[in-house]
Write a protein that holds these residues in place. Sequence first.
Motif, PDB file in Angstrom:
ATOM      1  N   VAL A   7       0.850  -1.181   0.000  1.00  0.00           N
ATOM      2  CA  VAL A   7       0.000   0.000   0.000  1.00  0.00           C
ATOM      3  C   VAL A   7       0.887   1.232   0.000  1.00  0.00           C
ATOM      4  CG1 VAL A   7      -1.776   1.284   1.255  1.00  0.00           C
ATOM      5  CG2 VAL A   7      -1.817  -1.203   1.237  1.00  0.00           C
ATOM      6  N   TYR A   8       0.612   2.150  -0.917  1.00  0.00           N
ATOM      7  CA  TYR A   8       1.365   3.392  -1.010  1.00  0.00           C
ATOM      8  C   TYR A   8       0.385   4.553  -1.029  1.00  0.00           C
ATOM      9  CZ  TYR A   8       4.581   6.940  -2.771  1.00  0.00           C
ATOM     10  OH  TYR A   8       5.326   8.066  -2.921  1.00  0.00           O
ATOM     11  N   ARG A   9       0.428   5.393  -0.010  1.00  0.00           N
ATOM     12  CA  ARG A   9      -0.432   6.564   0.129  1.00  0.00           C
ATOM     13  C   ARG A   9      -1.910   6.209  -0.019  1.00  0.00           C
ATOM     14  NH1 ARG A   9       2.078  11.878  -2.577  1.00  0.00           N
ATOM     15  NH2 ARG A   9       0.521  12.778  -1.215  1.00  0.00           N
ATOM     16  N   GLY A  10      -2.305   5.081   0.529  1.00  0.00           N
ATOM     17  CA  GLY A  10      -3.700   4.681   0.529  1.00  0.00           C
ATOM     18  C   GLY A  10      -4.139   3.890  -0.688  1.00  0.00           C
ATOM     19  N   HIS A  11      -3.276   3.699  -1.666  1.00  0.00           N
ATOM     20  CA  HIS A  11      -3.592   2.923  -2.866  1.00  0.00           C
ATOM     21  C   HIS A  11      -2.850   1.596  -2.803  1.00  0.00           C
ATOM     22  CE1 HIS A  11      -5.609   6.142  -5.132  1.00  0.00           C
ATOM     23  NE2 HIS A  11      -4.783   6.942  -4.481  1.00  0.00           N
ATOM     24  N   SER A  12      -3.555   0.512  -3.034  1.00  0.00           N
ATOM     25  CA  SER A  12      -2.888  -0.789  -3.007  1.00  0.00           C
ATOM     26  C   SER A  12      -2.249  -1.068  -4.359  1.00  0.00           C
ATOM     27  CB  SER A  12      -3.884  -1.890  -2.657  1.00  0.00           C
ATOM     28  OG  SER A  12      -4.859  -1.992  -3.663  1.00  0.00           O
ATOM     29  N   MET A  13      -1.045  -1.618  -4.321  1.00  0.00           N
ATOM     30  CA  MET A  13      -0.331  -2.002  -5.528  1.00  0.00           C
ATOM     31  C   MET A  13      -0.182  -3.511  -5.523  1.00  0.00           C
ATOM     32  SD  MET A  13       2.630   0.858  -5.952  1.00  0.00           S
ATOM     33  CE  MET A  13       3.534   0.292  -4.535  1.00  0.00           C
ATOM     34  N   GLU A  14      -0.427  -4.110  -6.656  1.00  0.00           N
ATOM     35  CA  GLU A  14      -0.347  -5.561  -6.769  1.00  0.00           C
ATOM     36  C   GLU A  14       0.670  -5.920  -7.839  1.00  0.00           C
ATOM     37  OE1 GLU A  14      -3.289  -9.265  -7.954  1.00  0.00           O
ATOM     38  OE2 GLU A  14      -4.071  -7.243  -7.842  1.00  0.00           O
ATOM     39  N   LYS A  15       1.545  -6.853  -7.521  1.00  0.00           N
ATOM     40  CA  LYS A  15       2.532  -7.327  -8.482  1.00  0.00           C
ATOM     41  C   LYS A  15       1.961  -8.546  -9.184  1.00  0.00           C
ATOM     42  CE  LYS A  15       7.300  -8.865  -8.907  1.00  0.00           C
ATOM     43  NZ  LYS A  15       8.545  -9.198  -8.198  1.00  0.00           N
ATOM     44  N   VAL A  16       1.883  -8.492 -10.494  1.00  0.00           N
ATOM     45  CA  VAL A  16       1.349  -9.585 -11.295  1.00  0.00           C
ATOM     46  C   VAL A  16       2.484 -10.133 -12.146  1.00  0.00           C
ATOM     47  CG1 VAL A  16      -0.348 -10.234 -13.045  1.00  0.00           C
ATOM     48  CG2 VAL A  16      -0.913  -8.484 -11.362  1.00  0.00           C
ATOM     49  N   GLY A  17       2.718 -11.413 -12.072  1.00  0.00           N
ATOM     50  CA  GLY A  17       3.795 -12.037 -12.810  1.00  0.00           C
ATOM     51  C   GLY A  17       5.057 -12.103 -11.974  1.00  0.00           C
ATOM     52  N   TYR A  18       6.139 -12.474 -12.613  1.00  0.00           N
ATOM     53  CA  TYR A  18       7.409 -12.587 -11.909  1.00  0.00           C
ATOM     54  C   TYR A  18       8.551 -12.354 -12.887  1.00  0.00           C
ATOM     55  CZ  TYR A  18       7.230 -17.226 -13.982  1.00  0.00           C
ATOM     56  OH  TYR A  18       7.139 -18.266 -14.872  1.00  0.00           O
ATOM     57  N   GLY A  19       9.704 -12.031 -12.334  1.00  0.00           N
ATOM     58  CA  GLY A  19      10.890 -11.820 -13.160  1.00  0.00           C
ATOM     59  C   GLY A  19      10.748 -10.608 -14.054  1.00  0.00           C
ATOM     60  N   LYS A  20      11.212 -10.734 -15.289  1.00  0.00           N
ATOM     61  CA  LYS A  20      11.153  -9.624 -16.240  1.00  0.00           C
ATOM     62  C   LYS A  20       9.749  -9.372 -16.761  1.00  0.00           C
ATOM     63  CE  LYS A  20      15.880  -9.953 -17.874  1.00  0.00           C
ATOM     64  NZ  LYS A  20      16.756 -10.102 -19.026  1.00  0.00           N
ATOM     65  N   ARG A  21       8.837 -10.283 -16.519  1.00  0.00           N
ATOM     66  CA  ARG A  21       7.464 -10.128 -17.008  1.00  0.00           C
ATOM     67  C   ARG A  21       6.518  -9.603 -15.938  1.00  0.00           C
ATOM     68  NH1 ARG A  21       6.785 -15.355 -20.959  1.00  0.00           N
ATOM     69  NH2 ARG A  21       8.714 -14.971 -22.073  1.00  0.00           N
ATOM     70  N   ALA A  22       7.051  -9.129 -14.842  1.00  0.00           N
ATOM     71  CA  ALA A  22       6.217  -8.616 -13.757  1.00  0.00           C
ATOM     72  C   ALA A  22       5.644  -7.253 -14.142  1.00  0.00           C
ATOM     73  CB  ALA A  22       7.022  -8.490 -12.482  1.00  0.00           C
ATOM     74  N   VAL A  23       4.402  -7.036 -13.733  1.00  0.00           N
ATOM     75  CA  VAL A  23       3.707  -5.771 -13.961  1.00  0.00           C
ATOM     76  C   VAL A  23       3.063  -5.371 -12.647  1.00  0.00           C
ATOM     77  CG1 VAL A  23       1.822  -4.653 -15.199  1.00  0.00           C
ATOM     78  CG2 VAL A  23       3.246  -6.305 -16.381  1.00  0.00           C
ATOM     79  N   PHE A  24       3.145  -4.105 -12.308  1.00  0.00           N
ATOM     80  CA  PHE A  24       2.526  -3.600 -11.096  1.00  0.00           C
ATOM     81  C   PHE A  24       1.219  -2.928 -11.458  1.00  0.00           C
ATOM     82  CE2 PHE A  24       6.968  -3.996 -10.126  1.00  0.00           C
ATOM     83  CZ  PHE A  24       6.968  -4.486  -8.835  1.00  0.00           C
ATOM     84  N   LYS A  25       0.133  -3.298 -10.764  1.00  0.00           N
ATOM     85  CA  LYS A  25      -1.199  -2.761 -11.047  1.00  0.00           C
ATOM     86  C   LYS A  25      -1.730  -2.014  -9.839  1.00  0.00           C
ATOM     87  CE  LYS A  25      -2.842  -6.105 -14.401  1.00  0.00           C
ATOM     88  NZ  LYS A  25      -3.952  -6.991 -14.735  1.00  0.00           N
ATOM     89  N   THR A  26      -2.514  -0.986 -10.105  1.00  0.00           N
ATOM     90  CA  THR A  26      -3.196  -0.236  -9.062  1.00  0.00           C
ATOM     91  C   THR A  26      -4.481   0.336  -9.652  1.00  0.00           C
ATOM     92  OG1 THR A  26      -2.950   1.446  -7.362  1.00  0.00           O
ATOM     93  CG2 THR A  26      -2.030   1.956  -9.504  1.00  0.00           C
ATOM     94  N   THR A  27      -5.329   0.851  -8.800  1.00  0.00           N
ATOM     95  CA  THR A  27      -6.552   1.510  -9.249  1.00  0.00           C
ATOM     96  C   THR A  27      -6.465   2.974  -8.853  1.00  0.00           C
ATOM     97  OG1 THR A  27      -7.800  -0.529  -8.928  1.00  0.00           O
ATOM     98  CG2 THR A  27      -9.063   1.500  -9.105  1.00  0.00           C
ATOM     99  N   ILE A  28      -6.481   3.858  -9.859  1.00  0.00           N
ATOM    100  CA  ILE A  28      -6.424   5.293  -9.630  1.00  0.00           C
ATOM    101  C   ILE A  28      -7.684   5.898 -10.222  1.00  0.00           C
ATOM    102  CG2 ILE A  28      -5.172   7.433 -10.087  1.00  0.00           C
ATOM    103  CD1 ILE A  28      -2.630   5.773 -10.336  1.00  0.00           C
TER     104      ILE A  28
END
Length: 55
Positions: A7-28
Amino acid sequence: MIKPKNVYRGHSMEKVGYGKRAVFKTTINEREWSAVTELEVKTAIDAWIDEGIEP
């Protein structure tokens, strides 16, 4: 074991995937948003909160 969400400043961040194919998702402003690095997501959240600019 359950991993706590990042959680960063009230927004949750989710890591999807692993390694070089990882993507970070959030809802703004009720929209899904993703980036390749965690820093890009944090920068977008900062811009949204501080300046009101959508990423």
